[in-house]
Motif scaffolding. Structure first.
Motif, PDB file in Angstrom:
ATOM      1  N   UNK A 285     -12.618   2.712  -0.881  1.00 40.80           N
ATOM      2  CA  UNK A 285     -12.400   1.373  -1.437  1.00 40.80           C
ATOM      3  C   UNK A 285     -12.561   1.408  -2.958  1.00 40.80           C
ATOM      4  N   UNK A 286     -11.911   2.384  -3.575  1.00 35.67           N
ATOM      5  CA  UNK A 286     -12.071   2.556  -5.026  1.00 35.67           C
ATOM      6  C   UNK A 286     -11.673   1.312  -5.816  1.00 35.67           C
ATOM      7  N   UNK A 287     -10.512   0.770  -5.498  1.00 32.99           N
ATOM      8  CA  UNK A 287     -10.010  -0.406  -6.227  1.00 32.99           C
ATOM      9  C   UNK A 287     -10.949  -1.589  -6.063  1.00 32.99           C
TER      10      UNK A 287
ATOM     11  N   UNK B  65     -10.582 -10.665  -0.859  1.00 29.63           N
ATOM     12  CA  UNK B  65      -9.781  -9.511  -0.422  1.00 29.63           C
ATOM     13  C   UNK B  65     -10.647  -8.261  -0.497  1.00 29.63           C
ATOM     14  N   UNK B  66     -11.362  -8.126  -1.598  1.00 29.74           N
ATOM     15  CA  UNK B  66     -12.206  -6.937  -1.796  1.00 29.74           C
ATOM     16  C   UNK B  66     -13.346  -6.915  -0.781  1.00 29.74           C
TER      17      UNK B  66
ATOM     18  N   UNK C 159       3.882 -12.340  -8.764  1.00 24.46           N
ATOM     19  CA  UNK C 159       2.905 -11.350  -8.290  1.00 24.46           C
ATOM     20  C   UNK C 159       2.782 -11.539  -6.790  1.00 24.46           C
ATOM     21  N   UNK C 160       3.237 -10.536  -6.062  1.00 25.79           N
ATOM     22  CA  UNK C 160       3.257 -10.628  -4.611  1.00 25.79           C
ATOM     23  C   UNK C 160       2.121  -9.795  -4.031  1.00 25.79           C
ATOM     24  N   UNK C 161       1.385 -10.389  -3.087  1.00 23.56           N
ATOM     25  CA  UNK C 161       0.335  -9.634  -2.392  1.00 23.56           C
ATOM     26  C   UNK C 161       0.639  -9.678  -0.905  1.00 23.56           C
ATOM     27  N   UNK C 162       0.631  -8.525  -0.267  1.00 19.16           N
ATOM     28  CA  UNK C 162       0.930  -8.544   1.178  1.00 19.16           C
ATOM     29  C   UNK C 162      -0.292  -8.210   2.023  1.00 19.16           C
ATOM     30  N   UNK C 163      -1.462  -8.163   1.378  1.00 19.13           N
ATOM     31  CA  UNK C 163      -2.698  -7.955   2.137  1.00 19.13           C
ATOM     32  C   UNK C 163      -3.003  -6.497   2.449  1.00 19.13           C
ATOM     33  N   UNK C 164      -2.037  -5.606   2.270  1.00 14.52           N
ATOM     34  CA  UNK C 164      -2.296  -4.211   2.624  1.00 14.52           C
ATOM     35  C   UNK C 164      -3.016  -3.455   1.521  1.00 14.52           C
ATOM     36  N   UNK C 165      -3.019  -4.036   0.316  1.00 20.54           N
ATOM     37  CA  UNK C 165      -3.553  -3.319  -0.837  1.00 20.54           C
ATOM     38  C   UNK C 165      -4.189  -4.324  -1.775  1.00 20.54           C
ATOM     39  N   UNK C 166      -5.204  -3.875  -2.501  1.00 15.85           N
ATOM     40  CA  UNK C 166      -5.892  -4.787  -3.408  1.00 15.85           C
ATOM     41  C   UNK C 166      -4.958  -5.316  -4.500  1.00 15.85           C
ATOM     42  N   UNK C 167      -4.110  -4.423  -5.031  1.00 13.47           N
ATOM     43  CA  UNK C 167      -3.218  -4.809  -6.129  1.00 13.47           C
ATOM     44  C   UNK C 167      -2.055  -5.666  -5.624  1.00 13.47           C
ATOM     45  N   UNK C 168      -1.541  -6.470  -6.532  1.00  9.83           N
ATOM     46  CA  UNK C 168      -0.283  -7.167  -6.251  1.00  9.83           C
ATOM     47  C   UNK C 168       0.857  -6.311  -6.776  1.00  9.83           C
ATOM     48  N   UNK C 169       2.070  -6.734  -6.433  1.00  8.87           N
ATOM     49  CA  UNK C 169       3.255  -6.063  -6.960  1.00  8.87           C
ATOM     50  C   UNK C 169       4.021  -7.080  -7.785  1.00  8.87           C
TER      51      UNK C 169
ATOM     52  N   UNK D 257       0.834  -1.205   0.000  1.00 11.36           N
ATOM     53  CA  UNK D 257       0.000   0.000   0.000  1.00 11.36           C
ATOM     54  C   UNK D 257       0.874   1.263   0.000  1.00 11.36           C
ATOM     55  N   UNK D 258       1.862   1.297   0.881  1.00  9.53           N
ATOM     56  CA  UNK D 258       2.724   2.475   0.961  1.00  9.53           C
ATOM     57  C   UNK D 258       3.500   2.662  -0.341  1.00  9.53           C
ATOM     58  N   UNK D 259       3.918   1.548  -0.927  1.00 10.32           N
ATOM     59  CA  UNK D 259       4.666   1.649  -2.188  1.00 10.32           C
ATOM     60  C   UNK D 259       3.826   2.264  -3.300  1.00 10.32           C
ATOM     61  N   UNK D 260       2.567   1.845  -3.384  1.00 10.86           N
ATOM     62  CA  UNK D 260       1.718   2.407  -4.437  1.00 10.86           C
ATOM     63  C   UNK D 260       1.534   3.909  -4.256  1.00 10.86           C
ATOM     64  N   UNK D 261       1.594   4.350  -3.004  1.00 15.01           N
ATOM     65  CA  UNK D 261       1.462   5.782  -2.759  1.00 15.01           C
ATOM     66  C   UNK D 261       2.746   6.564  -3.012  1.00 15.01           C
TER      67      UNK D 261
END
Ligand code: 4AD
Ligand code: MG
Length: 461
Positions: free
Chosen positions: A277-279, A132-133, A39-49, A6-10
């Motif tokens: 919760x836009x995403x 997740x959503x 594709x890594x998901x850490x639960x803090x954000x809807x998107x993966x990295x 989440x912080x990274x996307x910001x």
């Protein structure tokens, strides 16, 4: 530096060249000969990295190449901007450690699984995009509701979960006992509950309303937010045996104030979720309910219809279509009726002033002596999301109604007392939290908006 997705996307545009560390789970993995994509998901954000790794930078390249979906990883690397791809950036890995390997039989693969399959894997389904959503929206909605009431100086009370009264008078309760059910103590032929834990028969609460009413006579505006339990054997998409309810109660208020509060609340909490919760909503709009965003937007900007039960039945009687259950001025609305009304108005609709014999004993008797000042809020699919009423504040009338409806007035003397010591006209409602969530997410089955749902014959997990 420890980072979250989440912080990274910001902040990714200011992160170039810095070394970051991420922890998360593999959602997808595409290994090639000399490099690979995770594709890594850490639960803090809807998107993966997207994590890119290659042979020249990892000593354990062969181990990482075999990483299975579901494994947990520690990834060290740097941010690289990718303006020409759908994702604005990716992580160039310099070190990847497997924290916990996932076994070959991991059931959640990157493909579409049926809802039924995922219900059977409720301990793992939160790792899919859908859940997740849904569960992030659930968390946000909890906050939105508390915020709505706290912003208006309502007092939150924790109403008891174990009670001795049947607040709805419907008798659909789960008993709570420490007696040996195979060999209970008896007095004559019946069970001697004076020997039970509380010295009397007790059950899980079906509603915190009666206690909220007591608090409203001290704090004026109050609300509960907690689990409630109903032993109804309803196998429908909208009934759960354990569900959460929000029950505001307002003193010096009537049914109209009650509906105004409910309408304002519904609009504001939907608006909050849309903003935060836009995403998630974009995903649900695309894959779960087409037109969801448009629906929510229009609800926020609409004025809810308000009709009496009599008017509702008139609409049903003159409808083009035939119903399985004939609509009646004396009867409750069936699900098919609710559906028709929701469609008819194409917006949430309040149905008010119900025949007294199908509603609870505490609802205020109207002057016609035949209907009560009750309201249900009906929406498409989730059906009745709110049920409420103005309460009977007149001691004598309440006592008479309890007698008529076979409610034990000795058990509820404390509740009658509230009408003896500074009674006020007051009103309240119960919002079915899980049904509200169905409405906001477009998810059609209540089992898919509750983390670990309980329904008849189902208490897994
Ligand atoms: O209409 P209900 O039974 O009203 C009450 O319990 C009142 N004491 C509320 C009040 O006036 N304070 O339940 C309220 C709401 C319903 O409108 C519905 O949304 C939800 O609770 N609900 C259920 N949700 C899921 N599963 C069930 N079995 C539910 N039963 C009711
Ligand atoms: Mg109801």
């Amino acid at each position: 530096m420890k980072m979250t997705v989440k912080r990274l996307y910001g902040t990714y545009d200011t992160q170039s060249d810095r070394k970051i560390t991420l922890f998360g789970w593999v959602r997808n993995h595409r290994p090639q000969k000399a490099f690979g994509f995770i594709d890594l998901n850490d639960g803090t954000y809807f998107e993966t990295i997207q994590v890119v790794y290659d042979k020249s930078h990892l000593d354990n390249f062969e181990e990482i190449r075999k990483t299975r979906i579901g494994s947990s990883l520690r990834v060290e690397g740097s941010v690289e901007r990718t303006p020409d791809r759908p994702q604005p950036f990716e992580i160039k890995a310099r070190n990847i450690q497997v924290v916990g390997d996932s076994q070959e039989d991991y059931p959640i693969q990157p493909k579409r699984h049926s809802r039924e399959f995922l219900r059977e894997h409720a301990h793992l389904r939160s790792r899919t995009n859908l859940f997740t959503a849904v569960f992030r929206v659930r968390s946000l909605l909890t906050h939105a509701i508390h915020k709505f009431f706290q912003d208006r100086d309502f007092i939150h009370l924790a109403s008891p979960i174990i009670t001795a009264s049947d607040a709805e008078g419907a008798g659909e309760m789960f008993q709570v006992t420490t007696l040996d059910v195979d060999n209970p103590p008896k007095s004559g032929k019946t069970v001697d509950y004076s020997k039970d834990f509380f010295g009397r028969k007790a059950n899980l609460t079906v509603s915190g309303q009666l206690q909220a009413e007591a608090f409203a006579q001290a704090f004026k505006d109050v609300y509960t937010f907690g689990p409630t339990f109903r032993a109804e054997k309803s196998h429908t998409a909208t009934h759960a045996s354990e569900f959460w309810m929000i029950e505001p109660e307002i003193a010096f208020a009537d049914l109209r104030d009650d509906m105004d509060l409910a309408e304002e609340m519904v609009k504001e909490i939907i608006g909050y979720v849309m903003k935060h919760a836009e995403k998630e909503l974009a995903f649900l709009n695309k894959f779960v309910e087409k037109g969801l965003l448009e629906k929510l937007e229009s609800v926020v900007n609409s004025t809810f219809a308000r009709i009496t039960h009599r008017e509702a039945v008139e609409i049903l009687k003159t409808a083009e279509r035939k119903f399985e259950n004939a609509p009646s001025y004396e009867k409750d609305l069936a699900t098919e009726h609710e559906k028709h009304l929701a469609k008819h108005f194409d917006a949430p609709v309040f149905v008010t002033d119900w025949p007294k014999h199908i509603k609870a004993f505490y609802m205020r008797l109207n002057d016609d002596q035949n209907t009560v000042a009750a309201m249900d809020l009906i929406v498409p699919q989730a059906g009745e999301i709110i049920g409420g009423s103005q309460r009977e504040e007149r001691y004598d009338v309440l006592l008479r109604r309890m007698e008529e409806m076979n409610v034990d007035s000795d058990e509820l003397q404390w509740y009658l007392d509230l009408r003896k010591y500074g009674t006020t006209p007051h009103a309240g409602f119960g919002l079915g939290f899980d049904r509200m969530l169905m409405y906001i997410t477009g998810v059609a089955n209540i089992r898919d908006v509750i983390p670990f749902p309980r329904t008849p014959k189902n208490c897994e997990f």
